[in-house]
Design a protein around this motif. Structure first.
Motif, PDB file in Angstrom:
ATOM      1  N   ARG A  73     -51.415 -72.442  27.514  1.00 47.68           N
ATOM      2  CA  ARG A  73     -51.512 -72.697  26.079  1.00 47.68           C
ATOM      3  C   ARG A  73     -51.482 -74.187  25.716  1.00 47.68           C
ATOM      4  O   ARG A  73     -51.601 -74.539  24.549  1.00 47.68           O
ATOM      5  CB  ARG A  73     -50.376 -71.971  25.360  1.00 47.68           C
ATOM      6  CG  ARG A  73     -50.613 -70.471  25.341  1.00 47.68           C
ATOM      7  CD  ARG A  73     -49.343 -69.690  25.127  1.00 47.68           C
ATOM      8  NE  ARG A  73     -49.552 -68.252  25.205  1.00 47.68           N
ATOM      9  CZ  ARG A  73     -49.686 -67.556  26.330  1.00 47.68           C
ATOM     10  NH1 ARG A  73     -49.661 -68.158  27.491  1.00 47.68           N
ATOM     11  NH2 ARG A  73     -49.854 -66.251  26.307  1.00 47.68           N
ATOM     12  N   THR A  74     -51.293 -75.044  26.713  1.00 48.30           N
ATOM     13  CA  THR A  74     -51.229 -76.481  26.468  1.00 48.30           C
ATOM     14  C   THR A  74     -52.589 -77.104  26.760  1.00 48.30           C
ATOM     15  O   THR A  74     -53.085 -77.003  27.888  1.00 48.30           O
ATOM     16  CB  THR A  74     -50.154 -77.135  27.367  1.00 48.30           C
ATOM     17  OG1 THR A  74     -48.905 -76.485  27.130  1.00 48.30           O
ATOM     18  CG2 THR A  74     -50.026 -78.615  27.068  1.00 48.30           C
ATOM     19  N   PRO A  75     -53.185 -77.749  25.754  1.00 45.33           N
ATOM     20  CA  PRO A  75     -54.493 -78.374  25.975  1.00 45.33           C
ATOM     21  C   PRO A  75     -54.453 -79.351  27.159  1.00 45.33           C
ATOM     22  O   PRO A  75     -53.526 -80.161  27.286  1.00 45.33           O
ATOM     23  CB  PRO A  75     -54.763 -79.124  24.667  1.00 45.33           C
ATOM     24  CG  PRO A  75     -53.947 -78.395  23.651  1.00 45.33           C
ATOM     25  CD  PRO A  75     -52.711 -77.925  24.374  1.00 45.33           C
ATOM     26  N   GLY A  76     -55.436 -79.228  28.035  1.00 43.80           N
ATOM     27  CA  GLY A  76     -55.541 -80.095  29.195  1.00 43.80           C
ATOM     28  C   GLY A  76     -54.704 -79.688  30.393  1.00 43.80           C
ATOM     29  O   GLY A  76     -54.758 -80.331  31.445  1.00 43.80           O
ATOM     30  N   GLU A  77     -53.895 -78.647  30.257  1.00 39.83           N
ATOM     31  CA  GLU A  77     -53.018 -78.218  31.352  1.00 39.83           C
ATOM     32  C   GLU A  77     -53.426 -76.884  31.973  1.00 39.83           C
ATOM     33  O   GLU A  77     -52.761 -76.390  32.876  1.00 39.83           O
ATOM     34  CB  GLU A  77     -51.564 -78.125  30.865  1.00 39.83           C
ATOM     35  CG  GLU A  77     -51.012 -79.413  30.286  1.00 39.83           C
ATOM     36  CD  GLU A  77     -50.933 -80.537  31.290  1.00 39.83           C
ATOM     37  OE1 GLU A  77     -50.727 -80.271  32.488  1.00 39.83           O
ATOM     38  OE2 GLU A  77     -51.074 -81.698  30.871  1.00 39.83           O
ATOM     39  N   GLY A  78     -54.509 -76.304  31.495  1.00 35.54           N
ATOM     40  CA  GLY A  78     -54.957 -75.022  32.023  1.00 35.54           C
ATOM     41  C   GLY A  78     -55.261 -75.055  33.509  1.00 35.54           C
ATOM     42  O   GLY A  78     -55.105 -74.052  34.204  1.00 35.54           O
ATOM     43  N   TRP A  79     -55.648 -76.224  34.006  1.00 39.43           N
ATOM     44  CA  TRP A  79     -55.933 -76.336  35.439  1.00 39.43           C
ATOM     45  C   TRP A  79     -54.675 -76.094  36.269  1.00 39.43           C
ATOM     46  O   TRP A  79     -54.756 -75.546  37.371  1.00 39.43           O
ATOM     47  CB  TRP A  79     -56.556 -77.701  35.764  1.00 39.43           C
ATOM     48  CG  TRP A  79     -55.621 -78.857  35.581  1.00 39.43           C
ATOM     49  CD1 TRP A  79     -55.383 -79.556  34.429  1.00 39.43           C
ATOM     50  CD2 TRP A  79     -54.806 -79.441  36.590  1.00 39.43           C
ATOM     51  NE1 TRP A  79     -54.450 -80.534  34.656  1.00 39.43           N
ATOM     52  CE2 TRP A  79     -54.084 -80.498  35.979  1.00 39.43           C
ATOM     53  CE3 TRP A  79     -54.602 -79.188  37.941  1.00 39.43           C
ATOM     54  CZ2 TRP A  79     -53.176 -81.292  36.676  1.00 39.43           C
ATOM     55  CZ3 TRP A  79     -53.705 -79.983  38.638  1.00 39.43           C
ATOM     56  CH2 TRP A  79     -53.006 -81.024  38.008  1.00 39.43           C
ATOM     57  N   LEU A  80     -53.497 -76.469  35.739  1.00 40.13           N
ATOM     58  CA  LEU A  80     -52.245 -76.199  36.460  1.00 40.13           C
ATOM     59  C   LEU A  80     -51.991 -74.698  36.544  1.00 40.13           C
ATOM     60  O   LEU A  80     -51.582 -74.191  37.590  1.00 40.13           O
ATOM     61  CB  LEU A  80     -51.069 -76.887  35.761  1.00 40.13           C
ATOM     62  CG  LEU A  80     -50.994 -78.393  35.913  1.00 40.13           C
ATOM     63  CD1 LEU A  80     -49.961 -78.975  34.946  1.00 40.13           C
ATOM     64  CD2 LEU A  80     -50.670 -78.778  37.337  1.00 40.13           C
ATOM     65  N   ALA A  81     -52.256 -74.002  35.435  1.00 39.19           N
ATOM     66  CA  ALA A  81     -52.096 -72.549  35.436  1.00 39.19           C
ATOM     67  C   ALA A  81     -53.067 -71.900  36.415  1.00 39.19           C
ATOM     68  O   ALA A  81     -52.705 -70.965  37.137  1.00 39.19           O
ATOM     69  CB  ALA A  81     -52.304 -71.999  34.024  1.00 39.19           C
TER      70      ALA A  81
END
Length: 74
Positions: A33-41
């Protein structure tokens, strides 16, 4: 039904459907749900890596909990 020590030891949250999320699953949900952090998920939450992610999170949480207890924070 979660004890205070359980809450102190690992992150706890509920999703939009009211499902309880614990530990690494909370971090993955936040990254989604955090912009720019989806790659971590995507990296840590994929089916092949998720068991290792959960194991690593739990070991880190155990160490952090023990450290806080030694410091007298709990």
């Amino acid at each position: 039904g979660v004890s205070l020590d359980d809450i102190r030891r690992r992150l706890h949250a509920t999703d939009a459907d009211g499902k309880l999320l614990v530990g690494a699953d909370v971090a993955i949900a936040v990254w989604l749900r955090t912009p720019g952090e989806g790659w971590l998920a995507a990296l840590f939450g994929n089916r092949a890596v998720l068991p290792l992610t959960r194991y690593a999170y739990d070991r880190f949480a155990d160490l952090l909990y023990a450290w806080n207890r030694r410091k007298g924070r709990w």
